[in-house]
Scaffold this active site. Sequence first.
Site, short mmCIF file in Angstrom:
data_model
loop_
_atom_site.label_atom_id
_atom_site.label_comp_id
_atom_site.label_asym_id
_atom_site.label_seq_id
_atom_site.Cartn_x
_atom_site.Cartn_y
_atom_site.Cartn_z
N HIS A 1 -4.35 -3.94 -2.60
CA HIS A 1 -4.83 -3.69 -1.24
C HIS A 1 -5.02 -2.20 -0.94
CE1 HIS A 1 -3.01 -7.85 -0.11
NE2 HIS A 1 -4.20 -7.96 -0.66
N VAL B 1 0.83 -1.21 0.00
CA VAL B 1 0.00 0.00 0.00
C VAL B 1 0.87 1.26 0.00
CG1 VAL B 1 -1.88 -1.19 1.19
CG2 VAL B 1 -0.17 0.07 2.54
N CYS C 1 -20.20 14.23 5.83
CA CYS C 1 -21.40 13.65 6.44
C CYS C 1 -21.26 13.31 7.91
CB CYS C 1 -21.83 12.40 5.66
SG CYS C 1 -20.78 10.96 5.97
#
Length: 268
Positions: free
Chosen positions: A109, A93, A174
């Site tokens: 990943h 990653v 949100c």
Amino acid sequence: MLDLLRGRRFAVLTGAGVSTDSGIPDYRGPDSPPRNPMTYQQFIGDESFRRHYWARNHVGWRHVERTSPNEGHRALTRLEQAGLVTGIITQNVDTLHVVAGAENVVDLHGSFDRVVCLDCGHVVSRESLATRLEEANPGFVESIGDVADIEIAPDADAVIETTAHFRPVACEVCGGTLKPDIVYFGEMVPKARVARAFAMVDEAEVLLVAGSSLTVHSGLRFVKHAAKAGIPVIIVNRGETRGDPLATLTVDAGATQTLEAIARALAP
């Protein structure tokens, strides 16, 4: 090994062993300490686990962000530019293949430098999140100590213990739960990403695995797929791998040195 590769286009599957020479440790190398990475179920199911993870990541991501590609990454870029590599599928990653200049890369990943909201799907950079976390946790990094003295895990997690006073932040859009855009243990790799990786293997005449023990299914599946299709498989890794019984050739060696040797021979 060169006899199997010469005159053929090959896909490359890389694991943590490709990035160890950049200073990023692996999970399962011969000299790796035991680790118990957080699972997806733990992350989404327990606020204290999320706080603990974000505290450690807040320290550890800095180490990964400042690392540089090594000669193994650069060798693969040269091989791609020479038209010999159909694509790179990486289980890492750290984004170092892209930083090294590779173009056709599947981050199987995910990548450490992105953060996604689990509720609304909004994506932000890890760097921008760092600013918000700094504001919410002034002095936290300094209270832990020098990043250079802290043990770092391959997913940009830092091995620290005192995290109870850390305050994670929520999605700005949100108010939902934020998660690094990486695939946790127990989480499914997105289907479209897997399909793109399989297409790379199908397009190749050889599959070269570098620096992966192939312990988890997400990587091993491509070895199984190639072997079933009659595509030769070469595995370069320090120590045995789960894919060895399916390999045409196994090479017990470091990834960096081996990839450099391949690039010198095939893409001088």
